[in-house]
Write a protein that holds these residues in place. Sequence first.
Motif, short mmCIF file in Angstrom:
data_model
loop_
_atom_site.label_atom_id
_atom_site.label_comp_id
_atom_site.label_asym_id
_atom_site.label_seq_id
_atom_site.Cartn_x
_atom_site.Cartn_y
_atom_site.Cartn_z
N ILE A 139 -5.45 3.87 3.77
CA ILE A 139 -6.52 2.91 3.50
C ILE A 139 -7.41 3.44 2.39
CG2 ILE A 139 -8.50 1.68 4.45
CD1 ILE A 139 -7.12 1.92 7.19
N THR A 140 -7.88 4.68 2.56
CA THR A 140 -8.76 5.27 1.56
C THR A 140 -8.89 6.76 1.82
OG1 THR A 140 -10.89 5.06 0.42
CG2 THR A 140 -10.92 4.92 2.82
N ILE A 141 -9.42 7.46 0.84
CA ILE A 141 -9.82 8.85 0.99
C ILE A 141 -11.33 8.89 0.83
CG2 ILE A 141 -9.65 11.18 0.04
CD1 ILE A 141 -6.77 10.40 -0.81
N LEU A 142 -12.00 9.46 1.81
CA LEU A 142 -13.46 9.51 1.83
C LEU A 142 -13.93 10.94 1.62
CD1 LEU A 142 -13.87 7.53 5.16
CD2 LEU A 142 -14.38 6.63 2.91
N ILE A 195 -8.94 11.38 5.07
CA ILE A 195 -8.08 10.24 4.79
C ILE A 195 -8.12 9.30 5.99
CG2 ILE A 195 -5.98 11.37 5.65
CD1 ILE A 195 -4.51 10.01 3.28
N ASP A 242 -13.03 16.21 2.11
CA ASP A 242 -12.27 14.99 1.98
C ASP A 242 -11.56 14.64 3.28
OD1 ASP A 242 -12.99 14.60 -0.67
OD2 ASP A 242 -11.26 15.70 -1.44
N GLN A 254 -16.51 -2.81 0.97
CA GLN A 254 -15.32 -3.56 0.55
C GLN A 254 -15.54 -5.05 0.77
OE1 GLN A 254 -13.85 -1.08 -1.34
NE2 GLN A 254 -12.07 -2.28 -0.83
N PHE A 256 -17.71 2.23 4.20
CA PHE A 256 -16.70 1.88 3.20
C PHE A 256 -16.23 0.43 3.41
CE2 PHE A 256 -12.10 1.33 2.68
CZ PHE A 256 -11.98 1.44 1.30
N PHE A 270 -16.50 5.61 7.17
CA PHE A 270 -15.45 4.61 7.01
C PHE A 270 -16.02 3.21 7.25
CE2 PHE A 270 -11.95 2.01 8.73
CZ PHE A 270 -11.15 1.99 7.61
N GLU A 304 0.81 -1.20 0.00
CA GLU A 304 0.00 0.00 0.00
C GLU A 304 0.85 1.26 0.00
OE1 GLU A 304 -3.38 -0.07 -0.03
OE2 GLU A 304 -3.36 -2.25 -0.02
#
Length: 107
Positions: free
Chosen positions: A28-31, A39, A37, A96, A92, A89, A10
């Motif tokens: 992990i991700t950007i939401l 992170i 935004d 996933q 999310f 999150f 990653e």
Amino acid sequence: MSEQNFAEEEMTVELELEDGTNVTCAVITILSVNRKDYIALLPLDENGENQDGEVWFYGYKENQNNPDEEPELQYIEDDEEYETVSDAFDEFLDNQEFDELVDEETE
């Protein structure tokens, strides 16, 4: 999350904490939540692993005029805002897991 080595797979960022120590975190991700935004970061130990599953959330802002510039991370001070990001999150993660299940069934 179980013990996993994210450093090799990653994208990671280096965070300097208030006490001056540096922590490497896997991105992990950007939401996007309420048009802002955020992170989600997974702090890693010296072996590139996360033992406790703790996830850190920060506000996230990129310079639209210079995409090569380091993004700005902002500490989330408002408890309600933090809860909203945490809920997004969780959603999310649920998506996933669903996607992984669907992918396994179609193979």
